[in-house]
Write an enzyme that holds these catalytic residues in place. Sequence first.
Site, PDB file in Angstrom:
ATOM      1  N   ASP A 188      12.051  -6.905 -22.599  1.00 24.87           N
ATOM      2  CA  ASP A 188      11.322  -6.489 -23.840  1.00 24.87           C
ATOM      3  C   ASP A 188      10.047  -6.636 -23.959  1.00 24.87           C
ATOM      4  OD1 ASP A 188      11.736  -5.978 -26.590  1.00 24.87           O
ATOM      5  OD2 ASP A 188      11.363  -8.004 -26.935  1.00 24.87           O
ATOM      6  N   ASP A 243       7.529  -6.461 -26.985  1.00 26.75           N
ATOM      7  CA  ASP A 243       6.960  -7.569 -28.246  1.00 26.75           C
ATOM      8  C   ASP A 243       7.736  -8.736 -28.346  1.00 26.75           C
ATOM      9  OD1 ASP A 243       5.446  -5.272 -28.572  1.00 26.75           O
ATOM     10  OD2 ASP A 243       6.756  -4.216 -29.810  1.00 26.75           O
TER      11      ASP A 243
END
Length: 184
Positions: free
Chosen positions: A26, A28
Amino acid sequence: MEISERIHPIFQQFNSYVHDKTLIIDRDNTLIEDQAYKNDLEKLVFLPGVLEALQQISKIGVNIVIATNQGGAALGKFTEENVRILHDEINRILISKEIKLFGEIYCLHHENAIEEKNKDCECRKPKIGMLKKVKELTSNSHDRIAMIGDSWRDKSAASAFGISFFDSNSPDGWVSATKWAEKE
C-alpha cells in the site's frame, strides 16, 4: 477533473524482469506519509525503516508492486497526472537506493465521486481487482504473493484474495514482510 477512460485499475510497469514472489505494498501510511488527498512532490516523505526493508526485499529478488486507492481524483482533489508524477518520483528515489520496483497499480474511483461513472469499480480496495491484476501480470500463485498495508481496506482485500497480510502499523510489520520474502 476528468479520469482517464482507460481500463481500470491502471498499471504502470517499471521493471520487466518477473520474479517468482511478489510483495504488494500500500502507498499512503505504509510506504510514504499520507498526504490527505494530495500528490505533492514537496511533501513526499518515506516512512522510517521502509527503504531499508525494501532494499533487503529487492536484493532477495521479489517483485515489489505499489497498490493504492487514489480516489481523490474522482473527488476532484487531484488528477491522474499528479498521481503519475508522484509515482515516477517514488520510483526515481527507489532506484537511487537500488530498489527495483516492478510496478505500481492504482484505482482512481471513489464511492462519493463527482461523476457517476467514477463511483463503482472492482479495483478499489477492499475489492480485489488490483490484486487480481498483479497476480495476472506476475503469474505468481497466491502462496507466493503477500501484501503489507495499514488499513482495514488493505487487510480485507488481502484476506478476500487469499494472500498473506502484514500490518505496517505493527512494530514488526516490515520485519515480518522481509522474513516472508526470505522464505523459499
